[in-house]
Design an enzyme around this catalytic site. Structure first.
Site, PDB file in Angstrom:
ATOM      1  CG  HIS A  83       4.086  51.369  27.720  1.00 42.37           C
ATOM      2  ND1 HIS A  83       5.433  51.623  27.830  1.00 42.37           N
ATOM      3  CD2 HIS A  83       3.570  51.489  28.967  1.00 42.37           C
ATOM      4  CE1 HIS A  83       5.719  51.878  29.096  1.00 42.37           C
ATOM      5  NE2 HIS A  83       4.613  51.809  29.808  1.00 42.37           N
ATOM      6  CG  ASP A 129      -1.661  52.522  33.034  1.00 36.87           C
ATOM      7  OD1 ASP A 129      -1.412  52.477  34.245  1.00 36.87           O
ATOM      8  OD2 ASP A 129      -0.853  52.909  32.181  1.00 36.87           O
TER       9      ASP A 129
END
Length: 435
Positions: A312, A369
């Site tokens: 991320h 996600d």
């Protein structure tokens, strides 16, 4: 004393040649300190250069805090784990908007206000007919949210606190209605009106999946999962779409236009489209026995293949939302009796990522996600709707950030500067003399 923190002012010195300048350093409640360079150009004649704004604080905010190294996400000081497990989405909305968790009476009043704003203007029905049947739902959402300013003139005066709050409630309430309408339009089914006796998530699922020819009863497990997904995505500090909303808002644009700008930004595959990309990657791998091949490719610097759903921009530790999303994914699959082979692939990839030295060294932990795509697919949503659901959830974060910016007496028109590397001044030549 530092006016922002009440502490003694710390100073950073910049020296160029024989000249020096001093700039104040401010401390936040938690997190890194910031050096105030707002007067840098005026005093020195130079700008900072920070592509992607990775080291630039663009605003002061009290809404969301992220510690990427520790894997911490706080909404108004409350850990995301507590809010997702013990509260609901509208409670989180109240918290983000007003700064405190609501009392029982405040929660009831807030829920009632949102519920009774969920219906869209009837003329919006005809607005949808202007889109092609195969239009992407995010394109439809961008257009329809921007068009709200043409239907609700009584809440576009940003200088009026009452109108700002009415616009905020309207956006939170109407976002799921518009999203459901975009979905129904894409599959050729009639729009379903909201029902005031349902909670926020159940109402949304009904508007998406009910049809006039039969009764629809929201599944409480799926409704709870949907509510939790909304909570996990409600805000995420100064990400690309939130920064877009703030930048648009700094011009004095109405809130509906600002949120439409945020939706357009969220559509980008590097931002809101990441869960769809992760699901496509799992589908490409297909089965657990093929994982070593793809892990080897991911480690090869000469191979363009990337493992989506890992790592991320901010989190350098396990994304705190991913743990909740994994649990939610299992709950949904168990409730529906789905035996999804992609979940087996996901679990094995997660195991490797948490134990393989390569992933640990590069801090490539699973993010939110990674599991959300599988969950949403099991609930019946096509991949084109994934980012739309993200937009529904993030609407409250955008509104809270926009409202905070408008009410900040120090806010200015956003105007980043640049490092110009083009041609210097040159003389215009008539076309007859050009070679």
């Amino acid at each position: 004393m530092d006016a922002k923190t009440g502490a003694n002012i710390k100073i950073a010195k910049l020296t160029l040649g024989d000249k020096s300048w001093s700039f104040p350093i401010y401390d936040g409640t938690v997190g890194p300190s910031v050096m105030d360079v707002s007067k840098l150009y005026a005093e020195t004649g130079i700008f900072t250069y920070d592509p992607g704004f990775t080291s630039t604080g663009s605003c002061e905010s009290k809404i969301t805090y992220i510690d990427g190294d520790a894997g911490v996400l706080l909404y108004r000081g409350y850990p995301i784990e507590d809010l997702a497990e013990h509260g609901d989405f509208l409670e989180t909305c109240y918290l983000l908007l007003y700064g405190e968790l609501p009392t029982a009476a405040q929660k009831e009043n807030f829920d009632d206000r949102v519920t009774h704003h969920t219906m869209g203007h009837e003329q919006m029905m005809r607005f949808f007919q202007g889109f092609r049947r195969d239009a992407h739902p995010m394109a439809v959402m961008t257009g329809c949210v921007g068009a709200l300013s043409a239907f609700y003139h009584d809440s576009t005066d940003i200088t009026d606190p009452t109108q700002r709050m009415v616009a905020s409630i309207r956006m939170i309430a109407k976002s799921p209605t518009l999203a459901a309408m975009a979905y129904k339009y894409s599959i050729g089914q009639p729009f379903v009106y909201p029902k005031n006796d349902l909670d926020y998530a159940s109402n949304f699922l009904r508007m998406c999946f009910a049809v006039p020819c039969e009764e629809y009863k929201p599944n409480p497990v799926l409704a709870r999962a949907m509510d939790r997904i909304f909570t996990l995505h409600a805000d995420h500090e100064q990400n690309a779409s939130t920064s877009t909303v703030r930048l648009a808002g700094s011009t004095g644009a109405n809130p509906f236009a600002c949120i439409a700008a945020g939706i357009a930004c969220l559509w980008g595959p590097a931002h809101g489209g990441a869960n769809e990309a992760a699901l496509k990657m799992l589908g490409e791998i297909g089965s657990v026995d093929r994982i070593p091949e793809y892990v080897k490719r991911a480690k090869d610097p000469n191979d363009s293949f990337r493992l989506m759903g890992f790592g991320h921009r901010v989190y350098k530790h396990y994304d705190p939302r991913a743990k909740i999303m994994q649990k939610t994914c299992h709950e949904v699959l168990n409730e529906l009796g789905v035996n999804d082979p992609l979940l087996d692939v996901a679990l094995e990839l997660e195991r490797i990522a948490l134990h393989d030295d390569y992933f640990i060294e590069k801090r490539l932990y699973p993010n939110v996600d990674f599991y959300s795509g599988i969950t949403l697919r099991a609930m019946g949503f096509p991949t084109a709707m994934f980012t739309v659901l993200f937009a529904v959830a993030r609407t409250v974060g955008w509104i809270a950030q926009w409202k905070e910016m408008i009410e900040d007496p120090h806010q200015k028109l956003g105007r980043p500067r640049q490092l110009y590397t083009g041609s210097p001044r040159r003389e215009y030549q008539p076309i007859s003399r050009r070679k």
